[in-house]
Design a protein around this motif. Structure first.
Motif, short mmCIF file in Angstrom:
data_model
loop_
_atom_site.label_atom_id
_atom_site.label_comp_id
_atom_site.label_asym_id
_atom_site.label_seq_id
_atom_site.Cartn_x
_atom_site.Cartn_y
_atom_site.Cartn_z
N PRO A 1 3.61 -7.00 26.79
CA PRO A 1 3.28 -7.11 25.23
C PRO A 1 4.46 -6.46 24.41
N GLU A 2 5.36 -5.65 25.27
CA GLU A 2 6.46 -4.95 24.63
C GLU A 2 7.70 -4.67 25.76
N THR A 3 9.00 -4.45 25.38
CA THR A 3 9.58 -4.10 26.19
C THR A 3 9.98 -2.88 26.65
N ASN B 1 -1.25 -12.25 22.36
CA ASN B 1 -2.31 -12.99 22.14
C ASN B 1 -2.73 -12.80 20.49
N GLU B 2 -2.02 -12.95 19.59
CA GLU B 2 -2.29 -12.48 18.13
C GLU B 2 -3.57 -13.32 17.43
N ILE B 3 -4.52 -12.60 17.04
CA ILE B 3 -5.43 -12.98 16.48
C ILE B 3 -5.21 -13.97 15.18
N ARG C 1 4.78 -13.79 12.91
CA ARG C 1 3.72 -13.46 13.73
C ARG C 1 3.57 -14.52 14.73
N MET C 2 4.29 -14.13 16.04
CA MET C 2 4.23 -15.08 17.04
C MET C 2 3.63 -14.61 18.21
N ARG C 3 3.40 -15.82 19.07
CA ARG C 3 2.54 -15.32 20.70
C ARG C 3 3.72 -15.08 21.47
N MET D 1 13.79 -6.00 20.15
CA MET D 1 15.23 -5.44 20.43
C MET D 1 14.67 -3.83 20.23
N GLU D 2 14.64 -3.38 21.41
CA GLU D 2 14.04 -1.87 21.50
C GLU D 2 15.05 -0.72 22.11
N MET D 3 14.92 0.38 21.64
CA MET D 3 15.77 1.46 22.21
C MET D 3 14.75 2.67 22.39
N LYS E 1 6.29 -6.25 4.67
CA LYS E 1 5.57 -6.53 5.70
C LYS E 1 6.62 -5.99 6.95
N GLU E 2 5.89 -5.44 7.98
CA GLU E 2 6.62 -4.70 8.77
C GLU E 2 7.80 -5.69 9.38
N LEU E 3 8.98 -5.01 9.72
CA LEU E 3 10.06 -5.49 9.95
C LEU E 3 10.49 -4.86 11.36
N1 GAP Z 1 7.33 -0.81 21.63
C1 GAP Z 1 6.66 -0.66 20.16
C2 GAP Z 1 6.17 -1.83 19.74
O1 GAP Z 1 6.15 -2.80 20.24
P1 GAP Z 1 5.35 -2.79 17.36
O2 GAP Z 1 5.22 -2.19 16.02
O3 GAP Z 1 4.08 -3.47 18.03
O4 GAP Z 1 5.90 -1.78 18.27
C3 GAP Z 1 7.69 -3.70 17.24
O5 GAP Z 1 6.20 -3.94 17.65
C4 GAP Z 1 8.07 -4.94 16.27
O6 GAP Z 1 8.18 -6.29 17.10
C5 GAP Z 1 7.58 -5.06 14.91
O7 GAP Z 1 8.10 -4.38 14.12
C6 GAP Z 1 7.98 -6.69 14.87
O8 GAP Z 1 9.32 -6.78 14.30
C7 GAP Z 1 7.84 -7.47 16.04
N2 GAP Z 1 6.46 -7.77 16.39
C8 GAP Z 1 5.47 -7.17 16.76
N3 GAP Z 1 4.42 -8.31 17.19
C9 GAP Z 1 5.25 -9.59 16.67
C10 GAP Z 1 4.75 -10.82 16.59
N4 GAP Z 1 3.39 -11.23 17.01
N5 GAP Z 1 5.72 -11.88 16.23
C11 GAP Z 1 6.83 -11.60 15.94
N6 GAP Z 1 7.31 -10.23 16.00
C12 GAP Z 1 6.38 -9.31 16.36
#
Ligand code: GAP
Length: 512
Positions: free
Chosen positions: A218-220, A252-254, A262-264, A269-271, A332-334
């Motif tokens: 669910p995250e890289t 699996n977004e609600i 907001r995609m599934r 791009m993480e650091m 919204k969150e970027l």
């Molecule tokens: N490792 C930390 C982490 O995953 P997060 O805030 O849950 O943090 C980071 O996600 C970024 O990933 C978000 O700011 C957003 O840009 C992107 N992101 C999260 N869920 C997403 C989704 N369902 N669809 C598209 N982008 C998404």
């Protein structure tokens, strides 16, 4: 004028489809909810954004390296990280419309409406007082604004207390007390609030009896944490240092609406930046500043961005904020910037039984480093760029054009080359120019329709420069170069094109 409302989101979606930027996944089967495919131009833009991020984060920092970890990870990873137990969203169903919502989003939207009222008050006052208007002072003293603000604070405090105490009944009560209605049915007939885990699972192994349940990441970030020592040792990295990664993540977004926002299945791009314990707040501030600078280097107006501090901190963070973007559907969150403490590394030590420590030669001691994370959604960056770039312009001569004013260095097609007509050797000369430029720039040849129509087509896909080859070209080896944004044309010698474009597409100044 760039777009700011939901209607324009629809325009962007249809423009993105019409010109091969984004398609709905498996469209011939009526699509798959919240899953999208990037087309011939979208995949180019996405690649260019990735390259620009990688350059800024990895190439420009001697103490940051990149990796590419697998999507599948040992299932214990997700127990250690807390995702199995805590990666939940509170969901609530409306009994009449049968629609499912995130309870926290319903509350946030309610707060958003109050914030919009305050914004309106400020706009009215601005119009009344003109240049003498002091916005900060107004927001700090106006009785209506203060009343609204204290309501927002009260709701936030109640919501935070409920979430910290796992009090889902309290969340439902808050929704009822605020008289929040379902946007579809208009009714306030809600189910109880339940927690819903967002991870997708599948099975690994070919024999069903011995197959193991595993998750799509669910995250890289966790791929970076589990490789912390591998990279530190093999790369001889000294703290502070960072590990960067670009890759797919799955949730699996609600609530899966709003196009690629907001995609599934999406890309992050993480650091992760590993620092000495106690120095994390300094680096947290440093990366907040670096990341906003990166976004602003894209040339989008600064007013599209703002910081938002988290009220409810994720289970791993001691400080966190978002960089928000003013998407067509509002701010919204970027990107998320999180001070994740030593939570993840310590958890992986505990669950794997392996030490994940760093020996600091300056301090002559070993410790588990603290981590500051920057995490930006690639698809959201794509949407931010696309929505700020999309413009419908009325021109001086009364005609109209749709233009994607994508930053030149990110544009999918950098240069289009047109022969004025399809004969007299002009197409061959145009092809020669493409052959000269194509090693450095993605070029497109177009000889169909009038040059005016060809300009419109290139404007619509965001090509920054169009070269036209005409009869004069055959005589003196010059061409016209037309600029997408100013629509001005200049006559340039073919031999000067490479130097001209080198300057136009240079990212040196932006990365400085
Ligand atoms: N490792 C930390 C982490 O995953 P997060 O805030 O849950 O943090 C980071 O996600 C970024 O990933 C978000 O700011 C957003 O840009 C992107 N992101 C999260 N869920 C997403 C989704 N369902 N669809 C598209 N982008 C998404």
């Amino acid at each position: 004028m760039a777009i700011t409302n939901e209607d324009n989101l629809k325009k962007i979606i249809s423009h993105a489809k019409e010109y091969g930027y984004v398609f709905q996944s498996s469209e011939i089967y009526d699509g798959l909810s919240a899953v999208y495919d990037y087309g011939q131009l979208g995949s180019e833009l996405k690649k260019n954004i990735k390259e620009y991020w990688w350059k800024a984060m990895v190439q420009m920092h001697e103490n940051i390296v990149g990796i590419d970890a697998a999507i599948f990870m040992h299932p214990e990873t997700w127990k250690a990280s807390g995702h199995v137990d805590a990666f939940n969203d509170p969901l609530i169903d409306n009994k009449d419309s049968k629609k499912r919502y995130r309870a926290d989003v319903l509350i946030e939207e309610y707060i958003g409406k109050i914030e919009a009222k305050n914004e309106k008050e400020a706009e009215k006052a601005q119009a009344r007082f003109g240049d003498a208007f002091n916005r900060e002072q107004f927001l700090a003293t106006n009785p209506n604004v203060l009343r609204n603000q204290s309501k927002i604070d009260e709701i936030n405090a109640r919501f935070k207390a409920c979430m910290n105490n796992d009090d889902l009944t309290g969340v439902k009560k808050l929704i009822e007390d605020l008289e929040i209605a379902c946007p579809i049915s208009g009714s306030k007939n809600w189910t109880d609030v339940k927690q819903f885990n967002l991870m997708f699972s599948t099975e690994i192994g070919s024999v069903s009896e011995t197959a193991n349940k595993i998750y799509l990441r669910p995250e890289t970030a966790q791929g970076i944490f589990v490789n912390f020592l591998n990279v530190q040792k093999t790369g001889r990295m000294k703290i502070p240092f960072g590990i960067a990664q670009i890759g797919k993540a799955f949730r699996n977004e609600i609530v899966a609406r709003q196009f690629i926002f907001r995609m599934r299945e999406f890309e992050q791009m993480e650091m992760q930046f590993f620092v000495r314990p106690g120095e994390e707040m300094k680096w947290y501030e440093y990366w907040k500043n670096e990341r906003i600078k990166w976004h602003q280097s894209l040339g989008i107006d600064q007013k599209y961005y703002r910081f938002h501090d988290h009220i409810k901190l994720a289970h791993y963070a001691n400080a966190a904020c978002d960089i928000e973007f003013n998407f067509p559907m509002g701010f919204k969150e970027l990107e998320g910037i999180h001070s994740r403490t030593d939570f993840d590394l310590k958890q992986h030590e505990k669950h794997s039984g392996k030490k994940l420590q760093y020996f600091d030669t300056e301090l002559n001691e070993s410790y588990v480093p603290y981590v500051v994370e920057t995490s930006v959604g690639l698809d959201r960056t794509f949407l931010a760029i696309l929505s700020a770039a999309f413009q419908e312009q009325k021109l001086e001569d009364g005609s109209e054009r749709t233009v994607l004013a994508i930053p030149a260095f990110l544009a999918p097609i950098k240069v289009a080359v047109f022969p004025l007509i399809k004969k007299d050797g002009l197409p061959e000369k145009a092809q020669e120019i493409i052959n000269q430029l194509k090693y450095d720039y993605h070029c497109q040849f177009d000889e169909k329709d009038s040059v005016g129509k060809r300009y419109r087509r290139q404007d619509a896909i965001g090509t920054p420069f169009c070269i036209t080859v005409d009869h004069q070209t055959l005589e003196d080896n010059t061409v016209t170069v037309r600029d997408r944004d100013t629509m001005e044309q200049q006559r340039v010698s073919i031999s000067a094109l490479e130097t001209l474009f080198k300057e136009k597409f240079d990212v040196r100044k932006l990365l400085g």
